[in-house]
Design a protein around this motif. Structure first.
Motif, short mmCIF file in Angstrom:
data_model
loop_
_atom_site.label_atom_id
_atom_site.label_comp_id
_atom_site.label_asym_id
_atom_site.label_seq_id
_atom_site.Cartn_x
_atom_site.Cartn_y
_atom_site.Cartn_z
N SER A 117 0.83 -1.19 0.00
CA SER A 117 0.00 0.00 0.00
C SER A 117 0.87 1.24 0.00
CB SER A 117 -0.92 0.00 1.23
OG SER A 117 -0.16 -0.03 2.42
N LYS A 118 0.31 2.35 -0.45
CA LYS A 118 1.02 3.61 -0.52
C LYS A 118 1.42 4.05 0.89
CE LYS A 118 0.80 8.27 -2.41
NZ LYS A 118 -0.04 9.27 -3.11
N SER A 119 2.70 4.40 1.04
CA SER A 119 3.22 4.72 2.36
C SER A 119 2.97 6.18 2.70
CB SER A 119 4.73 4.44 2.41
OG SER A 119 5.41 5.24 1.47
N SER A 120 2.97 6.45 3.99
CA SER A 120 2.84 7.81 4.49
C SER A 120 3.82 7.98 5.64
CB SER A 120 1.40 8.09 4.94
OG SER A 120 1.06 7.25 6.03
N VAL A 121 3.79 9.17 6.23
CA VAL A 121 4.70 9.44 7.34
C VAL A 121 4.37 8.52 8.52
CG1 VAL A 121 5.46 11.20 8.97
CG2 VAL A 121 5.02 11.81 6.58
N PHE A 122 3.11 8.23 8.73
CA PHE A 122 2.72 7.39 9.87
C PHE A 122 3.20 5.94 9.70
CE2 PHE A 122 -0.43 10.81 9.63
CZ PHE A 122 -0.31 11.35 10.91
N ASP A 123 3.43 5.51 8.45
CA ASP A 123 3.91 4.15 8.23
C ASP A 123 5.34 3.96 8.75
OD1 ASP A 123 1.53 3.47 7.05
OD2 ASP A 123 2.22 3.98 5.02
N LEU A 124 6.06 5.06 8.96
CA LEU A 124 7.43 4.96 9.44
C LEU A 124 7.49 4.38 10.85
CD1 LEU A 124 8.85 8.41 8.26
CD2 LEU A 124 9.19 6.19 7.19
N PHE A 125 6.40 4.50 11.59
CA PHE A 125 6.40 4.06 12.97
C PHE A 125 5.95 2.61 13.11
CE2 PHE A 125 5.72 8.64 12.86
CZ PHE A 125 6.77 9.07 13.66
N GLN A 126 5.88 1.90 11.99
CA GLN A 126 5.59 0.48 12.06
C GLN A 126 6.83 -0.27 12.52
OE1 GLN A 126 4.10 -0.81 8.28
NE2 GLN A 126 2.33 0.58 8.32
N LYS A 127 6.60 -1.48 12.99
CA LYS A 127 7.69 -2.27 13.56
C LYS A 127 8.78 -2.58 12.54
CE LYS A 127 8.54 -6.47 16.23
NZ LYS A 127 7.93 -7.68 16.85
N GLU A 128 8.41 -2.79 11.28
CA GLU A 128 9.40 -3.16 10.27
C GLU A 128 10.38 -2.04 9.96
OE1 GLU A 128 7.74 -3.59 6.28
OE2 GLU A 128 5.84 -2.83 7.07
N TYR A 129 9.98 -0.79 10.23
CA TYR A 129 10.86 0.35 9.97
C TYR A 129 11.49 0.91 11.24
CZ TYR A 129 8.28 0.36 5.55
OH TYR A 129 7.71 0.00 4.36
N ALA A 130 11.24 0.29 12.38
CA ALA A 130 11.69 0.85 13.65
C ALA A 130 13.21 0.95 13.73
CB ALA A 130 11.15 0.02 14.81
N TRP A 131 13.91 -0.10 13.29
CA TRP A 131 15.37 -0.11 13.42
C TRP A 131 16.02 0.93 12.51
CZ3 TRP A 131 19.10 -0.91 16.49
CH2 TRP A 131 20.40 -1.09 16.04
N SER A 132 15.60 0.97 11.25
CA SER A 132 16.20 1.93 10.32
C SER A 132 15.88 3.37 10.72
CB SER A 132 15.72 1.66 8.89
OG SER A 132 14.30 1.77 8.81
N LEU A 133 14.66 3.59 11.25
CA LEU A 133 14.30 4.94 11.70
C LEU A 133 15.13 5.33 12.92
CD1 LEU A 133 12.35 7.33 11.26
CD2 LEU A 133 10.81 6.24 12.90
N THR A 134 15.36 4.39 13.82
CA THR A 134 16.17 4.67 15.00
C THR A 134 17.61 4.99 14.62
OG1 THR A 134 14.79 3.18 16.32
CG2 THR A 134 16.95 3.75 17.21
N VAL A 135 18.15 4.24 13.65
CA VAL A 135 19.51 4.49 13.20
C VAL A 135 19.62 5.88 12.58
CG1 VAL A 135 21.28 3.79 11.55
CG2 VAL A 135 20.10 2.07 12.91
N GLY A 136 18.66 6.21 11.71
CA GLY A 136 18.73 7.50 11.03
C GLY A 136 18.58 8.68 11.97
N VAL A 137 17.54 8.66 12.81
CA VAL A 137 17.32 9.75 13.75
C VAL A 137 18.45 9.81 14.78
CG1 VAL A 137 15.78 10.65 15.54
CG2 VAL A 137 14.83 9.71 13.45
#
Length: 299
Positions: A117-137
């Motif tokens: 499905s088309k992603s949005s900003v809220f999709d970043l807080f899903q479990k599958e993106y948690a590690w990459s988001l933590t690394v980036g931030v």
């Protein structure tokens, strides 16, 4: 600068071949260092009005040059314009280059993304993106709180010697980082850079501590200058550019732009916070009547 700071790394990561992507993304940081260093050198001898007028020249060059660059092939593939995608890819690789394998790779990757499905900003807080988001931030937060803006502001307050020395150190160290990035890897270079920034901060803090104790009064200005240069060189080697490279590589294409938006917002928010903290610290160090204004000397 706010928009360009995260659009340019994304564009570079999407248009360059994967085997040299890290080096090309680091060239972005190298060009920033060249511009900042040149500004330091000119600002040491020119007024701020002259410096502002000179700054319009590269801005106009960039604005005119944007009309001659192609759109990102990966973005064109994402929105389904395959003919334009292949044309842009052919333009980037050269008229005689064989782009069939790379075009098929982009097409297969894009089709896999379109199954979700088309992603949005809220999709970043899903479990599958948690590690990459933590690394980036985390990289961006530690980059700002590592003291880069405080060191840069202190060097500017130190007169022309500090600014010229920073300009001399920044460019070759950033160029060395570009060369080593694809050879040594991201993580080892980032570890070396982080260790160097820690050493630079330690030397600067030690010089202030010795000044407060009225010890080694003649050596502490030199020690603080050495600490500033060590920090600047180490930061330029890896911490300045590698976080942007890592962010462009660890995120999927469908969430790359929302990720960069969050990363840049964190960076833009932390910059004035660090600047405010540094200005408050300088005011505290120079409070009248407590003898502090005479203790701290500039190198």
């Amino acid at each position: 600068m706010g928009l360009l700071s995260y659009v340019v790394p994304v564009y570079i990561a999407e248009v360059t071949p994967k085997d040299i992507r890290g080096g090309f993304t680091s060239v972005h940081q190298l060009m920033i260092c060249c511009g900042v260093s040149l500004t330091y050198l000119i600002g040491a001898f020119a007024t701020w009005r002259t410096l502002a007028l000179i700054g319009t020249i590269p801005c106009l060059m960039q604005l005119l040059g944007l009309f001659f660059i192609p759109e990102s092939p990966r973005w064109q593939a994402k929105i389904g314009i395959w003919i334009e995608c292949e044309a842009s890819l052919q333009f980037l690789r050269g008229n005689n280059a064989d782009i069939s394998d790379e075009a098929n790779e982009i097409k297969d990757y894009t089709e896999q993304l379109q199954q979700h499905s088309k992603s949005s900003v809220f999709d970043l807080f899903q479990k599958e993106y948690a590690w990459s988001l933590t690394v980036g931030v985390g990289l961006m937060v530690l980059q700002q709180f590592g003291g880069v803006n405080g060191i840069a502001f202190y060097a500017r307050f130190s007169g022309s010697v500090g600014m010229i020395a920073m300009a001399v150190v920044q460019v070759p160290m950033t160029a060395l980082g570009v060369v080593l990035l694809d050879k040594s890897g991201r993580r080892p270079l980032l570890l070396v850079s982080a260790a160097g920034t820690c050493l630079g901060c330690f030397l600067v803090g030690l010089s202030f501590f010795l000044q407060d104790l009225q010890q080694w009064k003649e050596a502490t200005p030199v020690l603080s200058l050495v600490g500033v240069l060590v920090y600047t060189g180490s930061f330029s080697l890896g911490m300045g550019g590698i976080p942007w490279v890592i962010m462009s590589e660890v995120q999927n294409l469908d969430i790359s732009f929302p990720c960069y938006t969050i990363f840049q917002q964190h960076s833009s928010f932390l910059l004035p916070c660090v600047a405010r903290l540094f200005c408050s610290w300088r005011s505290w160090c120079r409070r009248p009547g407590d003898g502090r204004s005479k203790k701290y000397k500039r190198p």
